[in-house]
Design an enzyme around this catalytic site. Structure first.
Site, short mmCIF file in Angstrom:
data_model
loop_
_atom_site.label_atom_id
_atom_site.label_comp_id
_atom_site.label_asym_id
_atom_site.label_seq_id
_atom_site.Cartn_x
_atom_site.Cartn_y
_atom_site.Cartn_z
N LYS A 119 11.92 -3.82 4.06
CA LYS A 119 11.37 -2.46 4.10
C LYS A 119 12.11 -1.60 5.12
O LYS A 119 12.48 -0.45 4.83
CB LYS A 119 9.88 -2.48 4.43
CG LYS A 119 9.21 -1.12 4.28
CD LYS A 119 7.82 -1.09 4.88
CE LYS A 119 7.88 -0.96 6.38
NZ LYS A 119 6.56 -0.76 7.01
N ASP A 137 5.27 0.08 1.61
CA ASP A 137 4.46 -0.19 2.80
C ASP A 137 3.01 -0.31 2.35
O ASP A 137 2.71 -0.38 1.16
CB ASP A 137 4.65 0.91 3.85
CG ASP A 137 4.05 2.24 3.44
OD1 ASP A 137 3.61 2.38 2.27
OD2 ASP A 137 4.01 3.15 4.29
#
Length: 207
Positions: A119, A137
């Site tokens: 991420k 997320d």
């Protein structure tokens, strides 16, 4: 899926036409460090911490030569700050020693740095190089499941794969930011603002 994705995009364009990353930075490596620091904390808290941190340590060399104890006072309000202090030093050293002080533009190199996962790497690539990615997320995951773009049991990799398939690549960056802001402001984990939401008809929760 086509009608659903069109509905989602149209609504997000209506309420969130111009949103982007809220992390404050002045140098490329500052952004990478800010994203790493943002794990399990808010952008607002990170911005407050990095303003002081980067004012004190104004180069990669200064960060690389710092000790973890030197950095604690600047980031102690952030979650996992002791681990993150080590990551700051490790990333600074890695950028100096292996990447000519430049932030890499690919996930493999970025993820070779301490504290940089998928991420963090994708968010960095989006912001610094504008390469299309769709990082997931907690906000993106929650909204994807609520709107039926992913299943409740799906993990981050499953969700990202399905989002990439559902939306055209040219829209990934914009949608990534829109999903995050939508999750923060309206489609919150607790007490979401469902009234007047034009996506309520496809929402699995309908809270």
């Amino acid at each position: 899926m086509g009608n659903k994705t069109t509905l989602i995009e149209n609504y997000l364009d209506e309420i969130l036409p111009n949103v982007g990353c809220e992390l404050v930075y002045h140098k490329d490596y500052e952004f990478l460090l800010a994203v790493m620091l943002s794990a399990q904390t808010t952008d607002k808290a990170v911005n407050k911490a990095t303003e002081q941190l980067f004012n004190k340590y104004q180069s990669l060399e200064e960060l690389a030569s710092a000790s973890p104890n030197d950095l604690y006072p600047y980031i102690s309000q952030l979650g996992m700050y002791k681990v993150k202090a080590n990551n700051i030093i490790g990333i600074a050293k890695g950028l100096i020693e292996r990447f000519n002080k430049s932030v890499p533009d690919n996930k493999e190199d970025l993820m070779s740095l301490p504290g940089v996962g998928n991420k963090t790497a994708e968010v960095t690539i989006i912001e610094l190089y504008h390469y299309p990615e769709f990082p997931v997320d907690t906000h993106v995951a929650r909204i994807s499941k609520r709107l039926g773009l992913a299943k409740e049991k799906d993990d981050v990799s499953d969700i990202e794969r399905k989002l990439r398939k559902a939306f055209i690549k040219e829209h990934w960056i914009k949608l990534h930011h829109q999903f995050i802001h939508f999750g923060r402001v309206q489609c919150r984990a607790k007490n979401p603002l469902c009234e007047n939401c034009k996506l309520i008809g496809i929402c699995r929760e309908k809270l």
